[in-house]
Design a protein around this motif. Structure first.
Motif, PDB file in Angstrom:
ATOM      1  N   LYS A 182       0.852  -1.182   0.000  1.00  0.00           N
ATOM      2  CA  LYS A 182       0.000   0.000   0.000  1.00  0.00           C
ATOM      3  C   LYS A 182       0.891   1.236   0.000  1.00  0.00           C
ATOM      4  N   ASP A 183       0.385   2.306  -0.599  1.00  0.00           N
ATOM      5  CA  ASP A 183       1.145   3.548  -0.676  1.00  0.00           C
ATOM      6  C   ASP A 183       0.915   4.348   0.596  1.00  0.00           C
ATOM      7  N   ILE A 184       1.936   4.373   1.467  1.00  0.00           N
ATOM      8  CA  ILE A 184       1.863   5.168   2.681  1.00  0.00           C
ATOM      9  C   ILE A 184       3.059   6.117   2.714  1.00  0.00           C
ATOM     10  N   PRO A 185       2.964   7.224   3.444  1.00  0.00           N
ATOM     11  CA  PRO A 185       4.074   8.177   3.508  1.00  0.00           C
ATOM     12  C   PRO A 185       5.327   7.538   4.093  1.00  0.00           C
ATOM     13  N   PHE A 186       6.473   8.006   3.658  1.00  0.00           N
ATOM     14  CA  PHE A 186       7.742   7.518   4.175  1.00  0.00           C
ATOM     15  C   PHE A 186       7.821   7.753   5.684  1.00  0.00           C
ATOM     16  N   GLY A 187       8.203   6.710   6.427  1.00  0.00           N
ATOM     17  CA  GLY A 187       8.331   6.821   7.873  1.00  0.00           C
ATOM     18  C   GLY A 187       7.042   6.622   8.630  1.00  0.00           C
ATOM     19  N   ALA A 188       5.898   6.493   7.917  1.00  0.00           N
ATOM     20  CA  ALA A 188       4.619   6.311   8.605  1.00  0.00           C
ATOM     21  C   ALA A 188       4.495   4.881   9.095  1.00  0.00           C
ATOM     22  N   TYR A 189       3.751   4.689  10.189  1.00  0.00           N
ATOM     23  CA  TYR A 189       3.516   3.357  10.743  1.00  0.00           C
ATOM     24  C   TYR A 189       2.081   2.937  10.481  1.00  0.00           C
ATOM     25  N   ASP A 190       1.926   1.777   9.891  1.00  0.00           N
ATOM     26  CA  ASP A 190       0.598   1.210   9.646  1.00  0.00           C
ATOM     27  C   ASP A 190       0.720  -0.305   9.753  1.00  0.00           C
ATOM     28  N   PRO A 191       0.168  -0.917  10.823  1.00  0.00           N
ATOM     29  CA  PRO A 191       0.304  -2.364  11.018  1.00  0.00           C
ATOM     30  C   PRO A 191      -0.368  -3.196   9.939  1.00  0.00           C
ATOM     31  N   GLU A 192      -1.223  -2.570   9.136  1.00  0.00           N
ATOM     32  CA  GLU A 192      -1.915  -3.310   8.083  1.00  0.00           C
ATOM     33  C   GLU A 192      -1.135  -3.319   6.768  1.00  0.00           C
ATOM     34  N   VAL A 193      -0.029  -2.598   6.728  1.00  0.00           N
ATOM     35  CA  VAL A 193       0.759  -2.526   5.498  1.00  0.00           C
ATOM     36  C   VAL A 193       1.928  -3.502   5.580  1.00  0.00           C
ATOM     37  N   LEU A 194       2.056  -4.328   4.559  1.00  0.00           N
ATOM     38  CA  LEU A 194       3.153  -5.286   4.487  1.00  0.00           C
ATOM     39  C   LEU A 194       4.302  -4.660   3.699  1.00  0.00           C
ATOM     40  N   GLN A 195       5.510  -4.737   4.265  1.00  0.00           N
ATOM     41  CA  GLN A 195       6.666  -4.166   3.588  1.00  0.00           C
ATOM     42  C   GLN A 195       7.826  -5.158   3.572  1.00  0.00           C
ATOM     43  N   LEU A 196       8.604  -5.083   2.529  1.00  0.00           N
ATOM     44  CA  LEU A 196       9.785  -5.918   2.355  1.00  0.00           C
ATOM     45  C   LEU A 196      10.977  -4.991   2.161  1.00  0.00           C
ATOM     46  N   PHE A 197      12.090  -5.282   2.851  1.00  0.00           N
ATOM     47  CA  PHE A 197      13.266  -4.425   2.778  1.00  0.00           C
ATOM     48  C   PHE A 197      14.488  -5.235   2.333  1.00  0.00           C
ATOM     49  N   GLU A 198      15.301  -4.639   1.465  1.00  0.00           N
ATOM     50  CA  GLU A 198      16.573  -5.229   1.069  1.00  0.00           C
ATOM     51  C   GLU A 198      17.615  -4.116   1.035  1.00  0.00           C
ATOM     52  N   ALA A 199      18.802  -4.406   1.589  1.00  0.00           N
ATOM     53  CA  ALA A 199      19.881  -3.416   1.617  1.00  0.00           C
ATOM     54  C   ALA A 199      21.030  -3.873   0.728  1.00  0.00           C
ATOM     55  N   PHE A 200      21.644  -2.911   0.053  1.00  0.00           N
ATOM     56  CA  PHE A 200      22.771  -3.189  -0.827  1.00  0.00           C
ATOM     57  C   PHE A 200      23.891  -2.188  -0.555  1.00  0.00           C
ATOM     58  N   ARG A 201      25.127  -2.668  -0.612  1.00  0.00           N
ATOM     59  CA  ARG A 201      26.299  -1.817  -0.509  1.00  0.00           C
ATOM     60  C   ARG A 201      26.768  -1.472  -1.915  1.00  0.00           C
ATOM     61  N   LEU A 202      27.056  -0.192  -2.141  1.00  0.00           N
ATOM     62  CA  LEU A 202      27.535   0.251  -3.449  1.00  0.00           C
ATOM     63  C   LEU A 202      29.024   0.548  -3.341  1.00  0.00           C
ATOM     64  N   PRO A 203      29.892  -0.311  -3.896  1.00  0.00           N
ATOM     65  CA  PRO A 203      31.345  -0.098  -3.813  1.00  0.00           C
ATOM     66  C   PRO A 203      31.748   1.221  -4.468  1.00  0.00           C
ATOM     67  N   ALA A 204      32.840   1.778  -3.973  1.00  0.00           N
ATOM     68  CA  ALA A 204      33.309   3.063  -4.510  1.00  0.00           C
ATOM     69  C   ALA A 204      33.944   2.924  -5.885  1.00  0.00           C
ATOM     70  N   ASP A 205      34.393   1.704  -6.218  1.00  0.00           N
ATOM     71  CA  ASP A 205      35.148   1.527  -7.463  1.00  0.00           C
ATOM     72  C   ASP A 205      34.363   0.878  -8.592  1.00  0.00           C
ATOM     73  N   ARG A 206      33.109   0.529  -8.357  1.00  0.00           N
ATOM     74  CA  ARG A 206      32.342  -0.095  -9.433  1.00  0.00           C
ATOM     75  C   ARG A 206      30.840   0.040  -9.158  1.00  0.00           C
ATOM     76  N   ASP A 207      30.067   0.031 -10.257  1.00  0.00           N
ATOM     77  CA  ASP A 207      28.615   0.125 -10.135  1.00  0.00           C
ATOM     78  C   ASP A 207      28.023  -1.268 -10.019  1.00  0.00           C
ATOM     79  N   GLU A 208      27.921  -1.753  -8.807  1.00  0.00           N
ATOM     80  CA  GLU A 208      27.392  -3.086  -8.556  1.00  0.00           C
ATOM     81  C   GLU A 208      26.665  -3.111  -7.207  1.00  0.00           C
ATOM     82  N   CYS A 209      25.493  -3.694  -7.208  1.00  0.00           N
ATOM     83  CA  CYS A 209      24.723  -3.827  -5.975  1.00  0.00           C
ATOM     84  C   CYS A 209      25.191  -5.061  -5.213  1.00  0.00           C
ATOM     85  N   GLU A 210      25.841  -4.855  -4.079  1.00  0.00           N
ATOM     86  CA  GLU A 210      26.299  -5.958  -3.247  1.00  0.00           C
ATOM     87  C   GLU A 210      25.294  -6.137  -2.106  1.00  0.00           C
ATOM     88  N   TRP A 211      24.592  -7.262  -2.144  1.00  0.00           N
ATOM     89  CA  TRP A 211      23.536  -7.510  -1.165  1.00  0.00           C
ATOM     90  C   TRP A 211      24.106  -7.588   0.242  1.00  0.00           C
TER      91      TRP A 211
END
Length: 214
Positions: A182-211
């Motif tokens: 569901k479209d909710i404002p950034f930082g808002a809390y809504d227990p009925e909204v399901l969210q999935l998060f993934e973080a990636f590191r971006l190396p300084a020497d190359r354009d690659e998503c490192e999980w």
């Protein structure tokens, strides 16, 4: 990593780029993922919170997200998790002096239990001791932390997000991708909204998503 809606504590001022201001990447632009799933970009937020350096947070909307990830609702100890009604269980009492156990089925005399060692028990015990000394680990433990849409999100980061990282603006150290149903404002809390998060590191020497496993 799947989670219910969580409010972010942003320590520094954030810069949000809404979808409506991004031309062809607006909210009506459908992004087709390799698995066939579809999502839409909502906005990108830039901040330096969390101590990880400059972070770009790309937020997406996938209305059928709940159908694509397993549910984790309810405590693990809740009765009847396997779909069966466990019913009301009576208390179990152990009398250490008499060696009896009292439960739903009455009294059991511990002396009546057959404690004769079974052939192979000794070998199994030795094997168990060896496993304690050298525990067997999965070939790829990080796989256990991956959500069902992991491959799609990696593709999304590499093929859609990276080309949209501003240049020559300051290069981010971290790329955070969040997908909500569901479209909710950034930082808002809504227990009925399901969210999935993934973080990636971006190396300084190359354009690659490192999980980055959580």
């Amino acid at each position: 990593m799947k989670a219910r809606s969580t409010a972010f504590g942003v320590a520094l001022a954030t810069l949000a780029i809404p979808a409506a201001a991004a031309g062809t990447d607006g909210p009506d632009k459908v992004i087709q993922l390799p698995s066939g799933a579809e999502l839409r970009w909502l906005e990108t937020v830039h901040d330096n919170s969390g101590g990880s350096g400059l972070t770009y947070r790309f937020r997406f909307l996938m209305t059928d997200l709940a159908k694509r990830v397993p549910s984790t609702t309810g405590p693990a100890s809740e009765p009847g998790l396997d779909g069966e009604d466990s019913g009301d269980r009576g208390p179990i009492e152990i009398d250490t002096e008499s060696g009896t156990v009292e439960g739903d089925d009455g009294m059991i005399d511990a002396d009546q239990l057959d404690m004769t060692p079974v052939e192979g028990d000794e070998a199994a015990e030795v094997e168990a001791d060896n496993m304690l000394e050298e525990p067997a680990l999965p070939a790829a433990p990080d796989v256990l932390a991956q959500d069902p849409l992991h491959d799609d999100v990696v593709w999304l980061c590499q093929n859609w997000v990276l080309p949209r990282v501003a240049s020559p603006a300051p290069r981010p150290q971290v790329i955070m991708i969040s997908i909500a149903d569901k479209d909710i404002p950034f930082g808002a809390y809504d227990p009925e909204v399901l969210q999935l998060f993934e973080a990636f590191r971006l190396p300084a020497d190359r354009d690659e998503c490192e999980w980055e496993p959580w």
